[in-house]
Design an enzyme around this catalytic site. Structure first.
Site, PDB file in Angstrom:
ATOM      1  N   ASP A   7       4.261  -1.495  11.887  1.00  0.00           N
ATOM      2  CA  ASP A   7       5.677  -1.586  12.243  1.00  0.00           C
ATOM      3  C   ASP A   7       6.156  -0.217  12.723  1.00  0.00           C
ATOM      4  OD1 ASP A   7       8.409  -1.887  12.367  1.00  0.00           O
ATOM      5  OD2 ASP A   7       8.567  -3.004  10.487  1.00  0.00           O
ATOM      6  N   THR A  34       0.817  -1.218   0.000  1.00  0.00           N
ATOM      7  CA  THR A  34       0.000   0.000   0.000  1.00  0.00           C
ATOM      8  C   THR A  34       0.846   1.262   0.000  1.00  0.00           C
ATOM      9  OG1 THR A  34      -0.173  -0.132   2.410  1.00  0.00           O
ATOM     10  CG2 THR A  34      -1.953  -1.107   1.127  1.00  0.00           C
TER      11      THR A  34
END
EC number: 2.1.1.33
Length: 293
Positions: A192, A170
């Protein structure tokens, strides 16, 4: 040599298990241990990904087969145009026409992981088509098999037909899948954190990426964020607050949103944080109307 043989045997067991799960008559839920992969993937690597050049060329029918619309046929269809002769070095790159659906994807879970949020949202939002986007191959396969099994187990009730998963990066290709103002809700759950400063450019929330979220989210739509890392939470709040297309949702409205409770409790990462008595930092951002100029 012995260690290499053990690794090979484990790999073969995983492949055999996944192949068995792909059979049409299997309704057993997949087991995570056969889909293990690294916790994160580098979004700047050249992954082997397939993506449409334009959202209108995306064929969603394989993900949401129960929503395919049968197009009316004419009694005398026009003859097809002549096909020019091609050589093997000149493949036919004419895009196929996607099969139309009765509705379009309106909810996206970016970095959906093992699909906990997707599965929890599906029965609570039966009128919405919900899509999980995940960059890791094995994890994507797990969610695919999970959805397939849940559909088979709940065939009579027709549950989980409105949820799908797609392997995608994405950070590079979000506008290739979604038109302007298509999405009503976007979830960014436990991304993350990329703690090192030199890796902050890989964070899923940034000045550049927020402009892409502003493009695909309709005015009034909501971007949901949650993390157990305070520094990342503050980073996401700072970058969304600084973007002219978003405003932060009040805490009162946030806590009244049923999706927030689901987001807190149903993701695999959220459950892990719960087990370790960690904190969960939530922030919601509303897409503002564009200026009338």
């Amino acid at each position: 040599m012995g260690g290499d043989k053990i690794k090979k045997d484990k790999r073969q067991k995983r492949e055999d298990y996944r192949a068995a799960m792909r059979k049409d008559d299997i309704s057993e839920l997949p087991r995570k241990k056969f889909y293990r992969q690294r916790a994160h993937a580098n979004p700047f690597s050249d992954h082997q990904l397939i993506y449409p050049p334009h959202p209108d060329q995306m064929d969603w029918s394989s993900l949401y087969p129960h929503y395919i619309v049968d197009e009316p046929t004419t009694t005398s269809p026009p003859p097809p145009p002549p096909v020019p002769e091609q050589t093997p070095s000149e493949p036919d790159l004419t895009p196929l026409r996607p099969k139309p659906l009765s509705k379009e994807v309106s909810v996206a879970d970016i970095g959906c992981g093992f699909g906990g949020l997707l599965i929890a949202l599906a029965p609570t939002m039966p009128e919405a088509l919900i899509l999980g986007l995940e960059i890791r191959v094995s994890v994507t396969h797990f969610v695919e098999d999970r959805i397939k099994a849940l559909r088979a187990q709940n065939q009579a009730a027709g549950l989980y037909r409105n949820v799908g998963v797609l392997r995608a990066n994405t950070m590079k290709f979000l506008p290739n899948f979604f038109r302007k103002a298509q999405l009503e809700k976007v979830f960014i759950c436990f991304p993350d954190p990329h703690f090192k400063i030199r890796k902050h450019k890989q964070r899923i929330v940034s000045t550049t990426l927020n402009s892409e979220y502003a493009y695909v989210v309709k005015p009034g739509g909501i971007v949901y964020t949650i993390t157990d890392v305070l520094d990342l939470h503050e980073w996401m709040v700072q970058h969304f607050d600084a973007h002219p297309s978003f405003e932060r949702v009040s805490e009162e409205e946030q806590e009244a949103d049923p999706c927030v409770a689901i987001m807190r409790t149903e993701t695999e990462e959220g459950k892990k944080v719960e087990r370790h008595k960690g904190e969960k930092h939530v922030a919601l951002f509303r897409r503002l109307e564009d200026p009338a100029w």
